[in-house]
Write a protein that holds these residues in place. Structure first.
Motif, PDB file in Angstrom:
ATOM      1  N   VAL A 131       0.988   7.237  -5.470  1.00 18.76           N
ATOM      2  CA  VAL A 131      -0.075   6.912  -4.516  1.00 18.76           C
ATOM      3  C   VAL A 131       0.446   5.936  -3.469  1.00 18.76           C
ATOM      4  N   MET A 132       1.020   4.823  -3.945  1.00 16.54           N
ATOM      5  CA  MET A 132       1.536   3.799  -3.033  1.00 16.54           C
ATOM      6  C   MET A 132       2.426   2.842  -3.827  1.00 16.54           C
ATOM      7  N   ASP A 133       3.511   2.419  -3.214  1.00 17.17           N
ATOM      8  CA  ASP A 133       4.372   1.415  -3.833  1.00 17.17           C
ATOM      9  C   ASP A 133       3.786   0.041  -3.498  1.00 17.17           C
ATOM     10  N   SER A 134       2.765  -0.343  -4.259  1.00 21.35           N
ATOM     11  CA  SER A 134       2.008  -1.551  -3.915  1.00 21.35           C
ATOM     12  C   SER A 134       2.839  -2.822  -4.070  1.00 21.35           C
TER      13      SER A 134
ATOM     14  N   SER B   1       1.073  -7.794 -10.915  1.00 26.09           N
ATOM     15  CA  SER B   1       1.413  -7.538 -12.323  1.00 26.09           C
ATOM     16  C   SER B   1       1.007  -6.139 -12.762  1.00 26.09           C
ATOM     17  N   LEU B   2       0.041  -5.529 -12.066  1.00 26.84           N
ATOM     18  CA  LEU B   2      -0.415  -4.189 -12.423  1.00 26.84           C
ATOM     19  C   LEU B   2      -0.504  -3.342 -11.156  1.00 26.84           C
ATOM     20  N   PRO B   3       0.639  -2.838 -10.669  1.00 24.88           N
ATOM     21  CA  PRO B   3       0.664  -2.134  -9.378  1.00 24.88           C
ATOM     22  C   PRO B   3       0.003  -0.769  -9.438  1.00 24.88           C
ATOM     23  N   ALA B   4      -0.290  -0.228  -8.270  1.00 25.53           N
ATOM     24  CA  ALA B   4      -0.827   1.127  -8.156  1.00 25.53           C
ATOM     25  C   ALA B   4       0.260   2.131  -8.542  1.00 25.53           C
ATOM     26  N   PRO B   5      -0.124   3.349  -8.970  1.00 21.73           N
ATOM     27  CA  PRO B   5       0.869   4.385  -9.273  1.00 21.73           C
ATOM     28  C   PRO B   5       1.743   4.651  -8.047  1.00 21.73           C
ATOM     29  N   LYS B   6       3.048   4.755  -8.253  1.00 23.74           N
ATOM     30  CA  LYS B   6       3.961   4.915  -7.117  1.00 23.74           C
ATOM     31  C   LYS B   6       3.740   6.213  -6.350  1.00 23.74           C
TER      32      LYS B   6
ATOM     33  N   GLY C  76      -7.523  -2.668   8.028  1.00 25.28           N
ATOM     34  CA  GLY C  76      -6.622  -2.468   6.900  1.00 25.28           C
ATOM     35  C   GLY C  76      -5.308  -1.840   7.336  1.00 25.28           C
ATOM     36  N   GLY C  77      -4.466  -1.483   6.351  1.00 25.42           N
ATOM     37  CA  GLY C  77      -3.183  -0.861   6.659  1.00 25.42           C
ATOM     38  C   GLY C  77      -2.015  -1.480   5.926  1.00 25.42           C
ATOM     39  N   SER C  78      -2.266  -1.979   4.697  1.00 25.03           N
ATOM     40  CA  SER C  78      -1.195  -2.536   3.846  1.00 25.03           C
ATOM     41  C   SER C  78      -0.477  -3.715   4.505  1.00 25.03           C
TER      42      SER C  78
ATOM     43  N   ALA D 217      -2.133  10.884  -6.868  1.00 24.89           N
ATOM     44  CA  ALA D 217      -1.086  10.968  -5.846  1.00 24.89           C
ATOM     45  C   ALA D 217      -1.707  10.767  -4.464  1.00 24.89           C
ATOM     46  N   TYR D 218      -0.860  10.417  -3.487  1.00 28.44           N
ATOM     47  CA  TYR D 218      -1.318  10.043  -2.156  1.00 28.44           C
ATOM     48  C   TYR D 218      -2.174  11.125  -1.499  1.00 28.44           C
ATOM     49  N   TYR D 219      -1.684  12.361  -1.468  1.00 31.18           N
ATOM     50  CA  TYR D 219      -2.419  13.415  -0.781  1.00 31.18           C
ATOM     51  C   TYR D 219      -3.691  13.792  -1.523  1.00 31.18           C
ATOM     52  N   LEU D 220      -3.697  13.621  -2.826  1.00 29.37           N
ATOM     53  CA  LEU D 220      -4.927  13.839  -3.582  1.00 29.37           C
ATOM     54  C   LEU D 220      -5.934  12.727  -3.302  1.00 29.37           C
ATOM     55  N   TRP D 221      -5.428  11.525  -3.008  1.00 30.21           N
ATOM     56  CA  TRP D 221      -6.339  10.448  -2.605  1.00 30.21           C
ATOM     57  C   TRP D 221      -7.028  10.813  -1.302  1.00 30.21           C
TER      58      TRP D 221
END
Length: 375
Positions: free
Chosen positions: A268-271, A261-266, A154-156, A23-27
């Motif tokens: 963490v981030m909606d890649s 095709s293989l996104p990051a866990p939502k 960086g910054g998506s 998850a995002y905050y755990l990252w």
């Protein structure tokens, strides 16, 4: 009982040195655990020592839990030390280096130091009809022209700016490199290839002002982090600017088609949404945009030397991106090096005196010393 609970929490936190944050905050916590581990190690030691002051039937169990947490919290330091023993010879061999970096890749004493910073000069490098773009210029103390490192944040692709992580810029300038950290047009208002065009504009500006900025225009290196690494890689491989002598890739997405095709866990981030904002739609809607934004699609025998730095526990950009990039570079016979950090996550270089920060800054300086040495 309180001691056991606290040590159990620290044990759970220490697992972030082994596993990717879910998850995002755990990252964000994983970045702290990996690079500011001394804080957690110190806390664990204090709580362990408190067992001598109190008697509890949970003391033995708490001590076992605490010792296991302590071992995992020390893992990044131990692994960094181990990697550091081999890193100079590996880089010299794989990059065929003649100019060696005689500094130590890792030092325990540096873990206690603060990261350096300096104040750059802000310059406007391009004026469009709807916006102006600036860069932060970190000038080396020199009267001679020097190689220039162009940094892409960086910054998506939709956030961040040229002020991001200035510590490495400060170090590079102190070593005699001119450093230009650029702002670029952000998504969703602008799509690829706008940022690559901005890199081209920045190179044009730096070249035209080379005399006053003391830049050797035959020696540029692009350096990017995360989304900025995708831009830097794409620019380095497609602009065909003979002045670009290398590119440094900090945990960047190199294969946008595979990445979608293989996104990051939502959690963490909606890649996928991030990529859609940058590329103007889903893969089904604009498949060509995904292919043309993938740096690996442009690697050939004429591509520039490449340094890749990536943590195996990256929660935002999959480690697989760097493996695919490395394979393509290998197949085309391009001089390259991949620094693999087993414990590290995305953004580990936030602290340059941490385990990953020390190794990565050493690798960058060694790479630069090989492709654009300061004379």
């Amino acid at each position: 009982m309180v001691r056991l609970v606290l040590l159990s929490v620290l044990l759970l936190i220490s697992l972030l040195t082994l596993f990717t944050a879910p998850a995002y905050y755990l990252w964000l916590l994983a970045v702290m655990v990996g690079e500011y581990g001394l804080l957690f190690i110190g806390g664990t030691l204090i709580i362990l020592a408190s067992g001598w002051l109190t008697k509890s039937r949970y003391n033995a169990l708490g001590t076992c839990v605490g010792m296991l947490a302590l071992a995992l919290l020390m893992l990044p330091i131990v692994e960094a030390y181990t990697i550091a023993q081999k890193l100079p010879n590996q880089m010299q061999r794989e990059l065929n280096l003649k100019n060696l970096n005689h500094e130590k890749p890792f030092s325990l004493l540096r873990l206690f130091k603060r990261d350096p910073q300096s104040t750059p000069k802000v310059l406007t490098y391009v004026t469009y009809s709807d916006t102006n773009l600036t860069l932060d210029y970190y000038a080396a103390k020199t009267a001679a022209k020097r190689p220039c490192i162009l940094v892409v944040h960086g910054g998506s692709w939709s956030s961040g700016d040229s002020k991001q992580l200035p510590e490495l810029n400060t170090i590079l300038a102190a070593k005699g490199y001119q450093v230009a950290s650029i702002n670029y047009r952000l998504a969703p208002k602008w799509h690829n290839p706008a940022p690559v065009e901005d890199v081209r504009a920045a190179l044009t500006y730096l070249t035209s002002h080379a005399d006053e900025l003391k830049i050797d225009t035959s020696q540029f290196v692009l350096l990017g982090r995360s989304a900025g690494a995708q831009i830097a890689l794409l620019a380095a491989y497609t602009l065909k600017n003979t002045g670009i002598k290398g590119v440094v890739n900090f945990y960047g997405p190199a294969d946008m088609v595979w990445g979608y095709s293989l996104p990051a866990p939502k959690l963490v981030m909606d890649s996928r949404r991030v990529m859609e904002n940058y590329l103007g739609g889903t893969y089904t809607q604009v498949p060509k945009n995904y292919k043309t934004s993938s740096p690996i699609e442009y690697i050939d025998s004429g591509s520039v030397p490449t340094l890749t730095i990536h943590g195996a526990n990256d929660a935002l950009v999959a480690y697989e991106h760097s493996r695919r990039l490395n394979d393509k570079l290998q197949k085309n016979g391009i001089s390259h090096f991949w620094l693999k950090l087993p414990w590290a996550t995305h953004g580990f270089d936030h602290h340059l005196n941490g385990p990953g920060g020390q190794l990565s800054s050493y690798a960058v300086l060694t790479f630069l010393n090989g492709v654009v040495p300061v004379k």
